[in-house]
Design an enzyme around this catalytic site. Structure first.
Site, PDB file in Angstrom:
ATOM      1  N   ALA A  83       0.853  -1.189   0.000  1.00 18.79           N
ATOM      2  CA  ALA A  83       0.000   0.000   0.000  1.00 18.79           C
ATOM      3  C   ALA A  83       0.883   1.231   0.000  1.00 18.79           C
ATOM      4  CB  ALA A  83      -0.921   0.008   1.217  1.00 18.79           C
ATOM      5  N   LYS A  94      -3.744   3.020  -2.965  1.00 21.43           N
ATOM      6  CA  LYS A  94      -2.856   2.220  -3.781  1.00 21.43           C
ATOM      7  C   LYS A  94      -2.800   2.806  -5.189  1.00 21.43           C
ATOM      8  CE  LYS A  94      -3.290  -2.196  -3.610  1.00 21.43           C
ATOM      9  NZ  LYS A  94      -1.800  -2.279  -3.617  1.00 21.43           N
ATOM     10  N   GLY A  96       0.389   3.820  -6.723  1.00 23.91           N
ATOM     11  CA  GLY A  96       1.602   4.577  -7.022  1.00 23.91           C
ATOM     12  C   GLY A  96       2.364   4.000  -8.205  1.00 23.91           C
ATOM     13  N   GLY A  97       2.230   2.688  -8.383  1.00 28.49           N
ATOM     14  CA  GLY A  97       2.867   2.040  -9.526  1.00 28.49           C
ATOM     15  C   GLY A  97       1.975   1.960 -10.747  1.00 28.49           C
ATOM     16  N   GLU A 103      -5.251  -4.358  -9.603  1.00 31.48           N
ATOM     17  CA  GLU A 103      -5.132  -4.705  -8.185  1.00 31.48           C
ATOM     18  C   GLU A 103      -6.510  -4.775  -7.533  1.00 31.48           C
ATOM     19  OE1 GLU A 103      -0.721  -2.718  -7.317  1.00 31.48           O
ATOM     20  OE2 GLU A 103      -2.546  -1.575  -6.888  1.00 31.48           O
TER      21      GLU A 103
END
Length: 222
Positions: A83, A94, A96-97, A103
């Protein structure tokens, strides 16, 4: 005392203890999830994995772990992911990527969601970390204007497309004290695919590394 990376690794190692031999395991995306993939490979007990991104799928295959399609699994036991922020209700930010949509889909199917993190990710109130919002490209300007109406400061993530071919708008300046309500409101904007608040489907268990060892917290019964 442990470094931040050591805290992430210790949480990933502890999460393996919640798996059973032969499990199909959902695996998230990001630096903490990468540590979990290494631990999952060393454990060797998973019958397969469901990946939340193309990067994760590649890393799983590199470790010799079979990657399965979510469409072939009506349900599976455990989803493990990190997280960017998580509060004491085990609601998270969530994405950031950039893998937030996949997800969220994998988390929705899993019977149990284990969040692994280091202590720096545990907060009292969500929002210091910019909230990602996946958006269909043609709707970017419109969605940004709608975000501004609720007090957010939208910024297009430059040079980035999701695995789904969409853009990410990162929303700054929000204090998220009603996470479920905001999650639903943002998802109601036409052109938004989904946002990075994981509150309707929050984590069931938080396993996080601290400078003095690993701690666990369970979600309150609903």
């Amino acid at each position: 005392m442990m470094t931040q990376d050591e805290m992430k690794r210790s949480a990933a190692r502890e999460a393996v203890n919640y798996l059973s031999e032969g499990d199909i395991v959902g695996v998230g995306t990001g630096s903490t999830a990468d540590y979990f993939i290494q631990e999952l490979s060393s454990w060797g007990g998973a019958s397969g994995a469901i990946a939340s991104s193309e990067i994760t799928a590649s890393r799983l295959r590199d470790c010799g772990i079979p990657v399965l399609s979510l469409n072939d699994a009506d349900s599976f036991g455990v989803y493990v992911d990190g997280a960017d922020e998580i509060n004491r209700n085990l609601e998270m930010i969530k994405g950031g990527g950039g893998a937030l949509t996949r997800e969220k889909i994998v988390a929705a199917v899993a019977e149990k969601f284990i969040c692994i993190a280091d202590e720096t990710k545990v907060v009292d109130v969500l929002g210091a970390f910019p909230l990602p919002l996946e958006v269909i490209p043609m709707a970017g300007a419109y969605v940004s204007r709608e975000v501004q109406k609720i007090g957010g400061e939208p910024t297009l993530r430059q040079g980035f497309l999701t695995d789904n071919g969409n853009v990410i708008i990162d929303i700054h300046g929000l204090t998220i004290d009603k996470a479920v309500e905001l999650e639903l409101e943002l998802n109601g904007i036409v052109g938004a695919v989904t946002n990075g608040i994981f509150a309707r489907r929050s984590a069931d268990l938080l396993v996080y590394g601290t400078k003095n060892g690993v701690r666990t917290e369970y979600a309150d019964p609903k």
